[in-house]
Design an enzyme around this catalytic site. Sequence first.
Site, mmCIF file in Angstrom:
data_model
loop_
_atom_site.group_PDB
_atom_site.id
_atom_site.type_symbol
_atom_site.label_atom_id
_atom_site.label_comp_id
_atom_site.label_asym_id
_atom_site.label_seq_id
_atom_site.Cartn_x
_atom_site.Cartn_y
_atom_site.Cartn_z
ATOM 1 N N HIS A 268 0.794 -1.299 -0.068
ATOM 2 C CA HIS A 268 -0.033 0.009 -0.010
ATOM 3 C C HIS A 268 0.622 1.456 0.004
ATOM 4 O O HIS A 268 0.544 1.976 -0.875
ATOM 5 C CB HIS A 268 -0.838 0.029 1.104
ATOM 6 N N GLU A 269 1.657 1.380 0.911
ATOM 7 C CA GLU A 269 2.491 2.572 1.134
ATOM 8 C C GLU A 269 3.573 2.662 -0.230
ATOM 9 O O GLU A 269 3.975 3.874 -0.651
ATOM 10 C CB GLU A 269 3.364 2.580 2.197
HETATM 11 ZN ZN ZN Z 1 -2.947 5.231 1.889
#
Ligand code: ZN
Length: 506
Positions: A268-269
Site C-alpha cells: 500500500h505505502e
Molecule cells: Zn493510503
Amino acid sequence: MTNTQYDAARSELLARLREIDDLSAAADILHWDQATYMPPGGAAARARQSATLRTLAHNKFTDPVIGRLLDAMQPTVDSMPYDSDDAALVRVTRRDYDHATRIPTQFMSDFTAHISDSFVAWAAARPKNDFKAVTPFLTKTLDFSRRYSSYFPDAEHVADPHIARSDYSMTVATIRPIFSELRTWLSDLAAKIGQRPQVPDITNGRVFDPTAQWQFGEEVVRRFGYDFDRGRQDKTHHPFATKFSIGDVRITTRVFTDTISGIFSTMHESGHAMYEQGVDPSYEATPLADGASSAVHESQSRLWENIVGRSLPFWRHFYPEFQRHMGDQLDDLALRDFYRAINRVQPSLIRVDADEVTYGLHVIIRFELECDLLEGKLRISELPDAWNAKYAEFLGVRPKDYRNGVMQDVHWYADYIGGMFQGYALGNVLGSQFYGAALQAHPEIPAEIEAGRFDILHNWLQTNIYRHGCKYTTLELVERLTGGPIRLEPYKEYLQTKYADIYGIR
Ligand code: ZN
C-alpha cells in the site's frame, strides 16, 4: 510584460517556493523521525520544533509578494497552453495561495495550539475509553472547522472548503451521488456474501516470522518498481509514506507474528511512494511536486495493494516463494485457500482492518457524519450514538465501547472535522477506473503480473499519472485517462467478479 520581466518573476517565485519547500521538508523529516525512531522524551520539544517550521513555511507562502509574482506572470501564462508546465505552476500555486491567504494568521495559530492539545487528550483518553474527556476538544474543533468554512462564503456547502484542501475539484454535490449509489451497492454485495459459508481465517495458530515478512514485502515492492536508491522502509505504529524530495520518498510498516497484514501495508505505502518518486523531476520543490489529490493518491496505493497484491495472478507467481519465506507455516495451505483467506469479507468495527467490500461503508459513515456535524444537524454530544446507529444500519455491527467506535481514528482529534475521509473511498473507485484504462491499453497486464513482472503497469502509471504530479485535478485526470467523468462501473465489476468467484455467488 517583457520576456525578461517574466523570467525574473518566475525565478523569484521558484526561489521562494524552494525555500518554503525546504522548511516543509524539514518538518516532514521531523515527523518521520518522531514516528519511527524518536524516544518518547522528545515529544514536547518535537511538537514545538515542527510548529516553528510549519509556521515559517506558512508565513513565507502567504507573503503578499507571492501574490504579486503570480500576478506578474499571469498575462504571459494566459497565452500558454493549459497543460504547459508554467501555466500549471501559476494555476496550482495560485489555487494554494488563494486558499491559504483566506485564513487569518491568528486563526491558524489558535487552531494549531488547540489541535495539539486535542491530540494529546485523545491519545490519553482512547485507551481509557473516555469520550467525555475529548468532548470539549471535539466541540471546539467543530467550531474551528465551521469558522474555517466561513472564510469561503462562496462555497456551496459548508464541507466544501475542507474537501478542497485534500480533494480539490470535488464537492459535497459531486461526492454525495457517488456515495449514495456505492453505499447501496456495497451493502447488497456484503449481504450476498453474508449468506454464503464463511471463509476460514488462515492466521489461526500460525506464526509468521517478522523478518521474513519484512524481506518478502521489500522484495515484492522492489519488483513493483519502488526505487530503494530513492527510498527506504522503516518500522512504525501507523504505516505511512512520506516525501522529502523526489529523490527521497520513504515508506514505513509494521509486522506481527500472528498476521501477514504487514506485507499488504508495505505494498500500500509503496503505491503512494512510487507516485511521488515518479513526479517529473523538473517539478522538484514546487507545489506541482505532489499527488493530484488524496483520492488519486489512495487510488495508487489501493491499486498496488488490492488489485495487484490481493489478486490470484499475483499469488500464482509469488505463493511458492512466500511459502518458502514462511518456513513450514503455510505448507498445508493450498494457493486457492490462501487467496480466499486474504480476501475474506467480514463486517467489522475498525476501518483500517476492513476488507475491500466493507471498507467503503466505513468511509461513507464518516463522510455523512462530517457533513451532519458541519451543517449543525448533529451535536458532538450526539456523535457516539449517531456513529453506533450508522454502524448498525450500514454494517450490522454495533460498537460496545468508544475505543472501537467513534474514538478509533485519529483524524478528527488531530485536524479539522471535514474533508478527512472521502478520498479513501473515492480512491478505490478511481483505482479500478485507472486500472481499467491501463488494461485497455495493455490487455497483457494480468499475464505479466502472473509472470512476476510489473514494468508495463508501472510504466503506464508513470506516463499517465505519476509524472504529472498535481498538474491536473482529480476530475481532469479522470477525463484525460478515461475520456469521461468518475464512473462506478469498473469498481463494481472488479468487486463483483472477484467476490462472486471467492464466495461462489451466482
Ligand atoms: Zn493510503
